[in-house]
Enzyme design. Structure first.
Site, PDB file in Angstrom:
ATOM      1  CB  ALA A  20      -1.113  -0.005   1.149  1.00 38.16           C
ATOM      2  CG  ASP A  21       3.374   2.520   3.339  1.00 35.64           C
ATOM      3  OD1 ASP A  21       2.797   3.616   3.368  1.00 35.64           O
ATOM      4  OD2 ASP A  21       3.620   1.735   4.189  1.00 35.64           O
TER       5      ASP A  21
END
Length: 379
Positions: free
Chosen positions: A169-170
């Protein structure tokens, strides 16, 4: 050590980077590797990821070192009027501003998009947040977003939601943000007017769902976790040999026929249950049993040799240390080494591009906290 002048595709671009942790710093790492002058603006306590260890290299974590090379560090206390004024001055001389504060923080600090773009109309202003600048859905940590996006429900075995082994996600939001920034910079060259970009980690993960989301949207049925298998292709997954495991990915009927010729025999190739991918999926358990029975008495090396000769996509399942020791990574310039001013040495992974055969180089080691404050503010 691999210090050098680096790529210069963005050599005339300055980035005022107010981000911390991973999503924002990964975005600006990509821009720095393309040649941008990234000024990392940190509070007096520093980017929180400097303390995310062990292990450490010098005073900072290897986590921090992995995504902050080729940047400069400026310390400003944005809780003070003087610090905010200095920040605005840096932004007014920049082409890009990036922040990943909680929604509303930039505006409270006087560093919201409307205010800073009024001073610098050509500025590309990019925000990364957990769920969007207009959302109030909690803190967007990577694992939280892997769960809310549905990705964990598709990973691991059915009934046991599992996060991906890297912070996708990052990293994906950082990549999407970098792509959006590059597009906006091209438009600025044409029009002179910047853009305000809003990238969320949650949106980024949903975007990665691609065909899984399409299946759910159009059939009304949520795809189930399939472990190391594939919901729409068979055979496709991890198989055990007499001494290890390998990945087998058969994407076409022609590849399946070659698999049969190499390993499974003509009877399997002629079996109507396995004639097409659709029928193979319908009889997945029977086919998987035949493959397991065949490869289970062979070594991994023997299986992979046979499949390579038959041009069937396959490869070993390696532990990470074997991947990092592969000479291919060095040939492809995927490992960078650096030595900082204190003679501290470390290795980090490079960005994957090659431009005319040339990979990014590390222009400077990850900055010590505040190392460039005076140089940047005195300009």
């Amino acid at each position: 050590m691999t210090h050098g002048p680096g790529l210069s595709l963005l050599g005339d671009v300055r980035v005022a980077d107010f981000s911390h942790a991973l999503s924002g710093p990964y975005c600006t790492l990509l821009l720095a590797d393309l040649g941008a002058d990234v000024v990392k603006i940190e509070p007096p306590s520093g980017d929180q990821s400097r303390g995310w260890g062990p292990p450490f290299v010098g005073p900072d974590s290897l986590y921090f070192a992995s995504v902050n090379r080729s940047k400069r560090s400026v310390v400003l206390d944005l809780k003070t009027e003087a610090g905010r004024a200095q920040a605005l001055e840096i932004v007014s001389r920049s082409d890009v501003m990036l922040e990943n504060w909680a929604p509303g923080t930039a505006e409270r600090l006087g560093l919201g998009a409307d205010e800073v773009r009024a001073r610098n109309p050509g500025l590309v202003y990019c925000s990364i947040s957990g769920f969007g600048k207009d959302a109030d859905a909690g803190m967007g940590y990577d694992q939280v977003v892997q769960g809310t996006s549905g990705v964990m429900s598709l990973t691991g075995a059915e009934g046991h939601p599992t996060k991906v082994g890297i912070p996708v996600a990052d990293l994906s939001s950082g990549m999407f943000a970098a792509l959006a920034v590059l597009g906006a910079l091209l438009e600025v060259r044409r029009t002179g007017t910047g853009r305000t970009i809003d990238v969320s980690m949650h949106d980024s993960m949903v975007a990665l769902l691609t065909y899984q989301a399409a299946i759910a949207l159009n059939t009304g049925e949520a795809p189930r976790a399939s472990g190391n298998g594939h919901p729409s292709i068979t055979p496709y997954g991890v198989y055990e040999t007499a001494d290890g495991r390998f990945n087998l990915c058969v994407g076409t009927d022609a590849q399946f026929r070659r698999l049969c010729h190499a390993l499974l025999g003509s009877e399997v190739a002629q079996d109507p249950r396995f004639a097409t991918n659709a029928t193979r999926c319908a009889h997945r358990d029977a086919l998987e049993g035949l493959i397991d029975q065949t490869v289970g008495v062979l070594t991994t090396a023997a299986v992979l040799d046979l499949l390579a000769e038959a041009r069937v996509p396959a490869g070993p399942v390696r532990p990470l240390h074997q991947t990092l020791a592969d000479p291919l990574l060095r040939r492809r310039d995927m490992v960078l080494g650096y030595r900082d001013e204190a003679s501290t040495e470390a290795l980090v992974i490079n960005s994957p591009w090659k431009f005319d055969g040339r990979a990014p180089t590390l222009r400077r080691p990850p900055p010590r906290l505040g190392a460039d404050t005076r140089a940047v503010l005195d300009v």
